[in-house]
Design an enzyme around this catalytic site. Structure first.
Site: not given
Length: 452
Positions: A32, A40, A237-238, A255, A271
């Site tokens: 992340s 976090r 974040p991913f 996402e 989207k």
């Protein structure tokens, strides 16, 4: 067997620690790099003791062909070794891996007209003996060990000593130039394929579908060097890096596909995209343009309906609802329109049951899902392989968290393969849709540019 957890008395960033382990067999880094409410923790997995994979329809367990399916084996192992996680860490034991988009076609019994371009399993999951977990909020480091490949205590002590000696890596220099690439569509062919997709929408076959082109980039850059640049200048974040031996995965995904935490499910379909502006004024204008775009809002609304329907197959009746609608999220090169949907996992079901029920994610297929996937295979020029699949973890406590594999390159034999696409509706403008795919590729193409 109870997993041991230890908090270290010093702190280092996971990105620097992974520099020491980037070439270890099956080493993985779920990262992340965008530090917000979604980002976090970062997790490093080391020393695999069980590797499950499905390749060309055949299931393998530690390299040996086995009966059954990968999902059944995952459910069996996760249930057999189920344990509580008494910490606030996202996981202390379990498996990390991916499901490719191609793996998802089997659930809907959709054959592909395309051959394989990449030599990689359709699905791969690795159970790790050790995890190194960084808590970015508390600036803390944790080790976990199961004692599968070596004694847990001595293994943790060895890891601690190795981590202490890991040096801080130099920050890559920002350059802004883009790598050259070979697309699998010409611009006109891509626009023509979009036009055909719009015809299917007008004729009532589908409401919306995701159209993808794939870019091939020949580069001598080391995969983790590419990832370091990407996470530095396009934090997500991913994101993640997966060292799979003869191929590597470099991901900066914004996402979330699906998270299960204590029986609560969350999915966050994206989207709608706008590029970032050159000035603060242009940035603000583009952000508001996205927020108020009827085309992008209707696009997201159709996907929300699809994903609510998917979740209703596995959730307690009445528990599926939207908690945040049409939020605009800011990233280094783009803005995205995002909705958050939640539900409560039905009693007697596990996190693995999410996969046949909801995979691939509706945001990157279309609606209705099966017909959209058939049209995707008809109009696109290659299999998607990993692109628009999911990468993440299953924990022994029953939780999981998976991304949608976008902003992601797979490296094999000196080439990087990058998928880029977007949602098509009857309102789509052909030129805009084509340019949007290049805008989405921008961050990865910049990371792939070799030094002059």
């Amino acid at each position: 067997m109870k997993t041991k957890v230890s908090k270290l008395d010093f702190y280092k960033k996971a990105e620097d620690i992974f520099e020491c382990y980037k070439n270890e067999p099956m080493a993985v880094f779920l990262d992340s790099s965008l530090e917000n409410q979604l980002g976090r923790y970062s997790v490093i997995g080391l020393k695999p003791y069980l590797i499950l994979k499905e390749e060309d329809g055949t299931f393998f367990e530690n390299g040996v062909q086995s009966q059954g399916t990968l999902e059944a084996a995952l459910k069996e192992y996760l249930n057999q070794y189920k344990e509580e996680n008494p910490t606030s860490l996202p996981l202390i034991s379990g498996a990390v891996g991916y499901f490719s988009y191609d793996y998802g076609r089997k659930f809907e019994k959709i054959e592909s007209r395309h051959g394989k371009k990449l030599n990689m399993p359709e699905a791969l999951f690795v159970f790790y003996d050790f995890f190194i977990i960084e808590d970015k909020l508390e600036k803390a480091l944790y080790l976990t060990a199961r004692g599968e490949t070596e004694d847990a205590d001595s293994g943790m002590q060895r890891l601690e000593e190795e981590i202490r000696s890991c040096r801080t890596a130099e920050k890559p220099d920002k350059h802004g130039n883009l790598a050259s690439f070979v697309p699998n569509f010409s611009k006109e062919d891509y626009k023509q394929a979009i036009d055909q997709m719009i015809s299917y929408i007008v004729e009532g076959d589908i409401y919306i579908a995701n159209m993808t082109q794939q870019l091939t980039i020949n580069s001598k850059k080391e995969p983790y060097e590419v990832y370091r640049y990407l996470r530095t200048y396009n934090p997500a974040p991913f994101g993640g890096f997966f060292q799979c031996g003869d191929f590597q995965i470099v991901s900066a995904s914004p996402e979330r596909f699906m998270q299960v935490k204590d029986g609560n499910i969350e999915t966050r379909p994206i989207k709608g995209t706008r590029k970032r502006g050159e000035t603060e004024e242009e940035d603000a204008r583009l952000k508001e343009e996205l927020r108020n775009s009827s085309k992008d809002r209707s696009e997201l609304l159709m996907i929300v309906d699809l994903e609510r329907n998917d979740l209703n197959h596995i959730c307690e009746p009445g528990s599926v609802c939207v908690t945040e609608h049409f939020a605009v999220e800011t990233y280094a090169t783009v803005f995205h329109l995002v909705t958050t949907i939640v539900g409560k996992l039905r009693q007697g079901l596990s996190a693995v049951d999410l996969i046949p029920a909801a995979f691939p994610g509706g945001s990157i297929t279309g609606a209705p899902k099966i017909r959209a996937m058939e049209i995707i295979d008809e109009l696109e020029h290659d299999r998607r392989n990993l692109y628009t699949g999911s990468m993440g973890y299953f924990s022994f406590d029953g939780n999981c968290d998976f991304n949608i594999v976008i902003r992601t390159a797979v490296h094999q034999d000196g080439a990087y393969y990058l998928g880029v696409g977007g949602g098509i509706t009857c309102e789509s403008d052909l030129e805009f849709e084509y340019e949007e795919t290049l805008q989405k590729a921008r961050a990865v193409l910049e990371a792939l540019r070799e030094e002059e």
